[in-house]
Write an enzyme that holds these catalytic residues in place. Sequence first.
Site, mmCIF file in Angstrom:
data_model
loop_
_atom_site.group_PDB
_atom_site.id
_atom_site.type_symbol
_atom_site.label_atom_id
_atom_site.label_comp_id
_atom_site.label_asym_id
_atom_site.label_seq_id
_atom_site.Cartn_x
_atom_site.Cartn_y
_atom_site.Cartn_z
ATOM 1 N N SER A 239 0.829 -1.201 0.000
ATOM 2 C CA SER A 239 0.000 0.000 0.000
ATOM 3 C C SER A 239 0.868 1.257 0.000
ATOM 4 C CB SER A 239 -0.947 -0.066 1.197
ATOM 5 O OG SER A 239 -1.942 0.909 1.099
ATOM 6 N N ASP A 460 -8.633 -3.841 -6.733
ATOM 7 C CA ASP A 460 -8.221 -3.192 -5.483
ATOM 8 C C ASP A 460 -8.907 -1.835 -5.338
ATOM 9 O OD1 ASP A 460 -6.860 -2.090 -3.316
ATOM 10 O OD2 ASP A 460 -4.887 -2.698 -4.022
ATOM 11 N N HIS A 488 -6.881 -6.140 -1.095
ATOM 12 C CA HIS A 488 -5.770 -5.197 -0.978
ATOM 13 C C HIS A 488 -4.677 -5.831 -0.134
ATOM 14 C CE1 HIS A 488 -3.775 -1.310 -0.644
ATOM 15 N NE2 HIS A 488 -3.704 -1.480 0.661
#
Length: 547
Positions: A239, A460, A488
């Site tokens: 991320s 995502d 994710h």
Amino acid sequence: MRRVKRYVRVAAAVVTLAGGVVSAGGSPAAAGGPAPAGEPSRAGVQWTACPADDRAAASTQATSTQATSARAAEVECGDVRVPLDHRAPLGQSITIAVNRIPATVPRDGGRYLGTLLVNPGGPGGSGRELAEFVAGALPAELAGRYDVVGFDPRGVGRSRPAMHCVDPRTYYAPPRPDAVPRDEAEERVLLGRAQEYANRCGALWPWLLPHMTTADSARDMDRVRAALGEEKITYLGYSYGTYLGAVYATLFPHRVRRLVLDSSVDPGAVWYQANLNQDVAFDRRHRDFLAWVARHNDVYRLGRTAEQTSFAWYAMRARLREHPAGGVVGPSELDDVFSAGGYSDRLWPQLASAWSRYVRQGEVSGLLDGYDRLGGHTTDDENGYAVYLGVQCADAPWPRDWAAWDADMAPLHRRAPFLTWPNAWYNAPCAFWPQPGGTPVNVRGSAGLPPILMIQSRGDAATPYQGALNLLRRLPTARMVVEGGGNHGISLTGNACVDRHLATYLTEGKVPQRTAVCPAMPEPRAVDRMAARHARGQESLTQALSG
């Protein structure tokens, strides 16, 4: 970008409300740093046993695999002093907390692969928690060839100072005002909360806020590398951690041995545009959830079509505005809980069960339990939020005129109502942040970079697929593994195809010749989690009574 939580933390969903009043100093001394620093130390990290409360906290965040538990006993902790301002390396310094799960092979042998440095994203997430997970989730033979090292970025967790701006017990006291304002008066209330948070951060941390950018953290990473005695490091980031890794690779390409970027941030959209892109993607993923609930109407009884389940969800939200569940879960708390489902569909059965029981039986325990587990209202959560804002507000320019936000959010809310306004208010303190946003690092590849492995799910919500493609174009040596689902943070969460690519790369440094495609994980099985939990409780009680 709404703060991204690594899936292992969301799925574990164990939060502990820390006691005591949050405190932070308005001066370096009052906040526990920065202390005067002479010549930056490269003498190495002094590894010691981790504090008992640190080990307990990590164990609640870890998964229940035997490998994770076994490796957790081996964790060592330490600190690295870094300059507050990297332009003044002999000036004030702050402390970065690190931990290590040591390699099991000799470090002077040919099987040792060096240091694997990990970061879970956020910004504001603890890399020390992730290190323990990664060491346990990788194949044991591979994990044993690395020193797996996690770090708490500046301002986070056990790094000092740890940034806090408000007392979460009052600022997050439920039910909070509805994040979707119905009129100008309600919007002014929400705007006042955002300005209050920004002002508190500015009053408490005027010396720290100018030094909270991603570039600052990337330079901290290089200080950690030097303290570990490594010429080069291998890095695994999820991320926001992908953006941090990409910035590090841009600034220090000659220090990268291997680089894994899972669920990538679009470096050309930081950060205001990234939030708008995220709003659309989260709305699409929420509609995936509603369609899944409709397909399992035999279990949840909330509607046979996505249109019916959508109506039922927004009707529940409207009712909670007038009658918060248990006096706690209003619409904003509901948004917090259900947005977690945008990160991982493994939460869908839990969320659907709580929703169904509330709508069909008036039972509020599922919503309350979801808020306790996923609501993000603890002292640690507030620390993460303060750092999140500290980084993103300083990284790049934000509109300073609220009319510009309003002009973007109003039409976008009509297209993507699930998260547009909640996400806007999450980031709204940046409109008032005392530290103006700077110029982002121009992320780019260079001839000195090794092959880079990118991992991305096509659906995502938190880091949309198109943004990952934009990063791929900037990194000529990168290759991507695309997974067909929508979760994710997808490596080390059960997809054997993805994990084979990861293991091959971490072992041999090899990436696919071209984009590789892995199938999505199967959809979660529809089950009434609350009913199943009740049945297990009844079975345990029966066994106890019969024993």
